[in-house]
Write an enzyme that holds these catalytic residues in place. Structure first.
Site, short mmCIF file in Angstrom:
data_model
loop_
_atom_site.label_atom_id
_atom_site.label_comp_id
_atom_site.label_asym_id
_atom_site.label_seq_id
_atom_site.Cartn_x
_atom_site.Cartn_y
_atom_site.Cartn_z
N ASP A 132 0.87 -1.18 0.00
CA ASP A 132 0.00 0.00 0.00
C ASP A 132 0.90 1.23 0.00
OD1 ASP A 132 -2.33 -1.45 0.13
OD2 ASP A 132 -2.62 -1.20 2.28
N MET A 133 0.35 2.39 -0.45
CA MET A 133 1.13 3.62 -0.35
C MET A 133 0.48 4.49 0.71
SD MET A 133 3.90 4.86 -1.44
CE MET A 133 4.42 4.36 -3.08
N GLN A 161 -0.28 6.88 -5.93
CA GLN A 161 -1.40 7.80 -5.70
C GLN A 161 -1.41 8.90 -6.77
OE1 GLN A 161 0.48 8.40 -2.06
NE2 GLN A 161 -1.10 7.43 -0.80
N ARG A 182 -0.70 -0.65 -8.76
CA ARG A 182 -2.10 -0.31 -8.44
C ARG A 182 -2.24 1.22 -8.43
NH1 ARG A 182 -3.29 -1.62 -2.52
NH2 ARG A 182 -3.80 -3.70 -3.22
N GLY A 186 -5.69 8.36 -4.01
CA GLY A 186 -4.95 8.83 -2.83
C GLY A 186 -5.90 9.16 -1.71
N ALA A 187 -5.62 8.62 -0.52
CA ALA A 187 -6.57 8.72 0.59
C ALA A 187 -6.04 9.55 1.76
CB ALA A 187 -6.93 7.31 1.07
N ARG A 283 -10.65 6.72 7.08
CA ARG A 283 -10.36 7.16 5.70
C ARG A 283 -11.55 6.85 4.78
NH1 ARG A 283 -5.27 5.34 7.13
NH2 ARG A 283 -5.52 3.35 6.09
N ARG A 284 -12.26 5.75 5.06
CA ARG A 284 -13.46 5.45 4.25
C ARG A 284 -14.55 6.48 4.51
NH1 ARG A 284 -9.74 2.64 3.20
NH2 ARG A 284 -9.50 4.40 1.84
P1 FDA Z 1 -14.04 8.74 -5.73
O1 FDA Z 1 -13.60 9.02 -4.33
O2 FDA Z 1 -14.18 9.87 -6.67
O3 FDA Z 1 -15.36 7.89 -5.67
C1 FDA Z 1 -16.11 7.56 -6.82
C2 FDA Z 1 -17.41 6.91 -6.38
O4 FDA Z 1 -17.10 5.67 -5.73
C3 FDA Z 1 -18.17 7.70 -5.30
O5 FDA Z 1 -19.03 8.65 -5.88
C4 FDA Z 1 -18.92 6.59 -4.60
O6 FDA Z 1 -20.04 6.17 -5.36
C5 FDA Z 1 -17.93 5.47 -4.60
N1 FDA Z 1 -17.08 5.50 -3.38
C6 FDA Z 1 -15.77 5.84 -3.31
N2 FDA Z 1 -15.30 5.70 -2.05
C7 FDA Z 1 -16.35 5.27 -1.32
C8 FDA Z 1 -16.49 4.91 0.05
N3 FDA Z 1 -15.49 5.00 0.93
N4 FDA Z 1 -17.71 4.50 0.46
C9 FDA Z 1 -18.74 4.39 -0.39
N5 FDA Z 1 -18.66 4.70 -1.71
C10 FDA Z 1 -17.48 5.14 -2.16
N6 FDA Z 1 -5.31 4.94 -1.14
C11 FDA Z 1 -4.04 5.21 -0.77
O7 FDA Z 1 -3.72 6.38 -0.51
N7 FDA Z 1 -3.11 4.20 -0.69
C12 FDA Z 1 -3.41 2.92 -1.01
O8 FDA Z 1 -2.54 2.05 -0.93
C13 FDA Z 1 -4.74 2.62 -1.40
N8 FDA Z 1 -5.11 1.33 -1.71
C14 FDA Z 1 -6.35 1.12 -2.28
C15 FDA Z 1 -6.66 -0.13 -2.78
C16 FDA Z 1 -7.87 -0.34 -3.44
C17 FDA Z 1 -8.16 -1.69 -4.01
C18 FDA Z 1 -8.78 0.74 -3.62
C19 FDA Z 1 -10.05 0.56 -4.36
C20 FDA Z 1 -8.48 1.98 -3.08
C21 FDA Z 1 -7.28 2.18 -2.40
N9 FDA Z 1 -6.97 3.43 -1.87
C22 FDA Z 1 -5.67 3.67 -1.46
C23 FDA Z 1 -8.02 4.47 -1.70
C24 FDA Z 1 -8.05 5.46 -2.84
O9 FDA Z 1 -6.93 6.30 -2.80
C25 FDA Z 1 -9.32 6.32 -2.78
O10 FDA Z 1 -9.32 7.07 -1.59
C26 FDA Z 1 -10.62 5.55 -2.85
O11 FDA Z 1 -10.54 4.48 -3.74
C27 FDA Z 1 -11.76 6.47 -3.34
O12 FDA Z 1 -11.47 6.96 -4.62
P2 FDA Z 1 -12.22 6.48 -5.96
O13 FDA Z 1 -11.18 6.28 -7.00
O14 FDA Z 1 -13.09 5.33 -5.69
O15 FDA Z 1 -13.03 7.75 -6.46
#
Ligand code: FDA
Length: 302
Positions: A132-133, A161, A182, A186-187, A283-284
């Site tokens: 993970d990052m 990210q 992957r 970015g979270a 973060r979620r």
């Molecule tokens: P965006 O946030 O724009 O969301 C698009 C749509 O997806 C939303 O409108 C909603 O419908 C749905 N959605 C997204 N998040 C949701 C949530 N929490 N609850 C409900 N619905 C949601 N980050 C990081 O910094 N380091 C890492 O190593 C990882 N690893 C990682 C692995 C995997 C498999 C995933 C899917 C994600 C990560 N992340 C991560 C998290 C990533 O950076 C990001 O914060 C989330 O995926 C949300 O971004 P989206 O690309 O989904 O788009």
């Protein structure tokens, strides 16, 4: 963009004590976390497998300050690999590892040594590992450790990210030799000096990154729930051989879409398990205001 307030709360010890001491929190946490123990991870992987979904397992925990705790995290991953092999669930499964949980912030090479042990055990079980990052201060160290791991374990992957300004350069370096990358938005809360701040800029950076990965000869892992990103990824992937890329989403987020994509493409679900769920859970919540409302309503509706 993720709520900065909630991301700050994700790092706060006082908020952690408050949120984790409320019994009602559990019901909401269960939406995003498979459960507290290995049995829960096995159960989730079995269920998702029946639906045609692959998994990456994350043993929850981060920011370890003690060597003994880092070693305990390694042991948890070793038990995971053994159990997955024993139950016939290992083939094609992946483990997601946070180097901060392996003592990345401690002096010396503890995180590298433990990550090597984890990769060796994963390889014996027929599984892979993805790093993970975490926040931007850890990126150089994570990529350096990845480089060392890939000498012995060429299948070791990493998350990049899109929000970080440096990531285009990192993706160019990584998108080669079958390297598993992957791409995520970015979270973490990051300053403007290192990261794009607006949703629009992050999305554009994601698409640029996606292009680099899909046109390179690595193995792109498209980790997003964003319908527009998925559409663009599918269009770019049309020029690639089948199964030379995959989609990834988080456990509990857009489950119907996960199953839909699995009908035509490789789809992997990120399954967190373990007792240390606080940082991940916050973060979620930060990603989506509706999750916070759902969480708060669980207090009010009692
Ligand atoms: P965006 O946030 O724009 O969301 C698009 C749509 O997806 C939303 O409108 C909603 O419908 C749905 N959605 C997204 N998040 C949701 C949530 N929490 N609850 C409900 N619905 C949601 N980050 C990081 O910094 N380091 C890492 O190593 C990882 N690893 C990682 C692995 C995997 C498999 C995933 C899917 C994600 C990560 N992340 C991560 C998290 C990533 O950076 C990001 O914060 C989330 O995926 C949300 O971004 P989206 O690309 O989904 O788009």
């Amino acid at each position: 963009m993720p709520s900065p307030l909630l991301l700050a709360a994700a790092r706060s010890e006082r908020m952690r004590d408050l949120v984790t001491s409320v019994p009602l929190t559990r019901g909401v946490v269960d939406r995003f976390v498979a459960g507290n123990d290995l049995e829960a991870a096995l159960g989730a992987a079995r269920k998702l497998g029946r639906e045609g979904l692959e998994v990456t397992l994350d043993h929850l925990g981060e920011h370890t300050r003690e060597a003994a705790q880092a070693q305990a995290t390694r042991d948890a991953y070793l038990r995971l690999f053994e159990a997955f092999a024993e139950h016939g669930l290992a083939a094609g499964a992946d483990a997601s590892v946070k180097l901060s949980a392996l003592g990345q912030a401690l002096p010396g090479e503890l995180a590298l040594d433990l990550a090597q042990e984890i990769c060796a055990a994963a390889g014996r079980a027929g599984m892979t590992v993805t790093l993970d990052m975490e926040d931007h201060t850890t990126v150089d160290s994570t990529l350096e450790i990845l480089g060392k791991l890939r000498g012995d374990f060429p299948w070791a992957g990493v998350a990049v990210q899109a929000m970080l300004r440096r990531s285009a350069g990192d993706l160019r370096d990584l998108a080669r030799d079958g390297s598993r990358v992957r791409l995520v938005k970015g979270a973490y809360a990051e300053p403007p000096s290192v990261a794009f701040q607006s949703r629009h800029d992050v999305d554009r950076a994601y698409v640029r990154g996606l292009r680099l990965l899909m046109e390179g000869d690595g193995y792109p892992m498209v980790a997003s729930h964003d319908p527009r990103i998925i559409e663009i990824a599918l269009a770019l992937a049309a020029a690639r051989p089948p199964a030379s890329y995959e989609f990834q989403m988080l456990y509990g987020v857009r489950a119907a879409e996960q199953r839909r994509l699995a009908e035509t493409d490789r789809m992997r679900v990120y399954v967190p398990y373990g007792a240390d769920w606080y940082g991940y859970f916050m973060r979620r919540l930060a990603e989506r205001p509706a999750n916070l409302v759902f969480f708060l309503r669980s207090f009010v509706s009692r």
